[in-house]
Design an enzyme around this catalytic site. Sequence first.
Site, PDB file in Angstrom:
ATOM      1  N   GLU A  57       0.845  -1.202   0.000  1.00 53.44           N
ATOM      2  CA  GLU A  57       0.000   0.000   0.000  1.00 53.44           C
ATOM      3  C   GLU A  57       0.875   1.244   0.000  1.00 53.44           C
ATOM      4  O   GLU A  57       2.017   1.201   0.464  1.00 53.44           O
ATOM      5  CB  GLU A  57      -0.866   0.022   1.279  1.00 53.44           C
ATOM      6  CG  GLU A  57      -2.246  -0.584   1.119  1.00 53.44           C
ATOM      7  CD  GLU A  57      -3.243   0.364   0.449  1.00 53.44           C
ATOM      8  OE1 GLU A  57      -2.807   1.319  -0.227  1.00 53.44           O
ATOM      9  OE2 GLU A  57      -4.442   0.140   0.602  1.00 53.44           O
ATOM     10  N   ASP A  94      -4.318   4.829   6.238  1.00 54.18           N
ATOM     11  CA  ASP A  94      -4.955   5.990   6.875  1.00 54.18           C
ATOM     12  C   ASP A  94      -5.949   5.439   7.904  1.00 54.18           C
ATOM     13  O   ASP A  94      -5.587   5.184   9.047  1.00 54.18           O
ATOM     14  CB  ASP A  94      -5.610   6.807   5.758  1.00 54.18           C
ATOM     15  CG  ASP A  94      -6.296   8.062   6.225  1.00 54.18           C
ATOM     16  OD1 ASP A  94      -5.996   8.544   7.319  1.00 54.18           O
ATOM     17  OD2 ASP A  94      -7.144   8.592   5.476  1.00 54.18           O
ATOM     18  N   PHE A 116      -3.178  15.492   5.206  1.00 56.12           N
ATOM     19  CA  PHE A 116      -3.218  15.001   3.833  1.00 56.12           C
ATOM     20  C   PHE A 116      -1.854  15.148   3.163  1.00 56.12           C
ATOM     21  O   PHE A 116      -1.223  16.205   3.237  1.00 56.12           O
ATOM     22  CB  PHE A 116      -4.278  15.791   3.066  1.00 56.12           C
ATOM     23  CG  PHE A 116      -4.590  15.247   1.713  1.00 56.12           C
ATOM     24  CD1 PHE A 116      -5.250  14.035   1.574  1.00 56.12           C
ATOM     25  CD2 PHE A 116      -4.233  15.943   0.570  1.00 56.12           C
ATOM     26  CE1 PHE A 116      -5.552  13.531   0.317  1.00 56.12           C
ATOM     27  CE2 PHE A 116      -4.533  15.453  -0.690  1.00 56.12           C
ATOM     28  CZ  PHE A 116      -5.191  14.238  -0.808  1.00 56.12           C
ATOM     29  N   ARG A 154       0.701  12.862  -8.490  1.00 57.61           N
ATOM     30  CA  ARG A 154       1.361  11.563  -8.271  1.00 57.61           C
ATOM     31  C   ARG A 154       2.818  11.596  -8.721  1.00 57.61           C
ATOM     32  O   ARG A 154       3.640  10.832  -8.249  1.00 57.61           O
ATOM     33  CB  ARG A 154       0.649  10.459  -9.061  1.00 57.61           C
ATOM     34  CG  ARG A 154      -0.774  10.183  -8.616  1.00 57.61           C
ATOM     35  CD  ARG A 154      -1.278   8.897  -9.269  1.00 57.61           C
ATOM     36  NE  ARG A 154      -2.729   8.783  -9.227  1.00 57.61           N
ATOM     37  CZ  ARG A 154      -3.422   8.319  -8.199  1.00 57.61           C
ATOM     38  NH1 ARG A 154      -2.807   7.933  -7.109  1.00 57.61           N
ATOM     39  NH2 ARG A 154      -4.737   8.235  -8.247  1.00 57.61           N
TER      40      ARG A 154
HETATM   41  P1  5GP Z   1      -7.607   4.001   4.203  1.00 57.82           P
HETATM   42  O1  5GP Z   1      -8.486   2.921   3.645  1.00 57.82           O
HETATM   43  O2  5GP Z   1      -6.466   3.468   5.051  1.00 57.82           O
HETATM   44  O3  5GP Z   1      -8.405   5.056   4.931  1.00 57.82           O
HETATM   45  O4  5GP Z   1      -6.991   4.785   3.008  1.00 57.82           O
HETATM   46  C1  5GP Z   1      -6.268   4.162   2.081  1.00 57.82           C
HETATM   47  C2  5GP Z   1      -6.217   4.900   0.770  1.00 57.82           C
HETATM   48  O5  5GP Z   1      -6.715   6.250   0.830  1.00 57.82           O
HETATM   49  C3  5GP Z   1      -4.773   4.998   0.381  1.00 57.82           C
HETATM   50  O6  5GP Z   1      -4.369   3.866  -0.346  1.00 57.82           O
HETATM   51  C4  5GP Z   1      -4.754   6.270  -0.445  1.00 57.82           C
HETATM   52  O7  5GP Z   1      -5.107   5.991  -1.784  1.00 57.82           O
HETATM   53  C5  5GP Z   1      -5.832   7.123   0.177  1.00 57.82           C
HETATM   54  N1  5GP Z   1      -5.254   8.060   1.173  1.00 57.82           N
HETATM   55  C6  5GP Z   1      -5.258   7.958   2.512  1.00 57.82           C
HETATM   56  N2  5GP Z   1      -4.624   9.002   3.096  1.00 57.82           N
HETATM   57  C7  5GP Z   1      -4.202   9.767   2.067  1.00 57.82           C
HETATM   58  C8  5GP Z   1      -3.456  11.001   2.008  1.00 57.82           C
HETATM   59  O8  5GP Z   1      -3.043  11.624   3.008  1.00 57.82           O
HETATM   60  N3  5GP Z   1      -3.196  11.470   0.764  1.00 57.82           N
HETATM   61  C9  5GP Z   1      -3.610  10.854  -0.372  1.00 57.82           C
HETATM   62  N4  5GP Z   1      -3.285  11.425  -1.515  1.00 57.82           N
HETATM   63  N5  5GP Z   1      -4.315   9.708  -0.359  1.00 57.82           N
HETATM   64  C10 5GP Z   1      -4.590   9.176   0.853  1.00 57.82           C
END
Ligand code: 5GP
Length: 190
Positions: free
Chosen positions: A111, A115, A164, A177
């Site tokens: 991953e 988050d 973020f 990206r």
């Molecule tokens: P989670 O399911 O853990 O909440 O989030 C996972 C996905 O959300 C990550 O693979 C990513 O694509 C996106 N994401 C989570 N936090 C961030 C962040 O701070 N910045 C960005 N650009 N994407 C994030």
Amino acid sequence: MPVAAAPETVTCRGERFRLYLDEEAISNRIAELGAQIDADYADMEEPPIFIGVLNGAYIFTADLMRAVTIDCEVDFYKLSSYGAEKVSSGEVTLKKGIDADLEGRHVIVVEDIVDTGLSMRYVLDQIAAKNPASLRSASLLRKPAALKVDAPVDYLGFDIDNLFVIGYGLDYGQIARNLPAVYILDEDGE
Ligand code: 5GP
């Protein structure tokens, strides 16, 4: 050919971000993770398979794989993204599954960032159901303060602040990206 250093600040979709992890910090840490994976899987008969989670993890997956010297394979899952938002929707949708047969394989899920942990949990559960010989996970980044579910990371790049981030594969509404380093939202700079 000289390579320009990553700028200290960038503006993306009208918001200011500051340099948080530069290219050297990222590549040094990935080299350490690669060495750790080499050591952990050296005696396994079957080569491990990395399962990168698209889109965000494509750059980290490529760099992590190249930091590993043992034989290894790669495939990709694709999950729904944040869309154009800066907070997780809390819903994980599968957009593309994998072609490889994972039964009896040594799998390492890759991953970009953990988050809430929902995406990592989702992929780990999906793969566990395919009866792999072993299942581990890697993530370049993790926000410990945002974690909502149990989402173990065996190979972690960095724990970061609960803000973020963009760059190095991570997007903001699909752009950013291609930034070579990780940038964090500059709350003072808005
Ligand atoms: P989670 O399911 O853990 O909440 O989030 C996972 C996905 O959300 C990550 O693979 C990513 O694509 C996106 N994401 C989570 N936090 C961030 C962040 O701070 N910045 C960005 N650009 N994407 C994030």
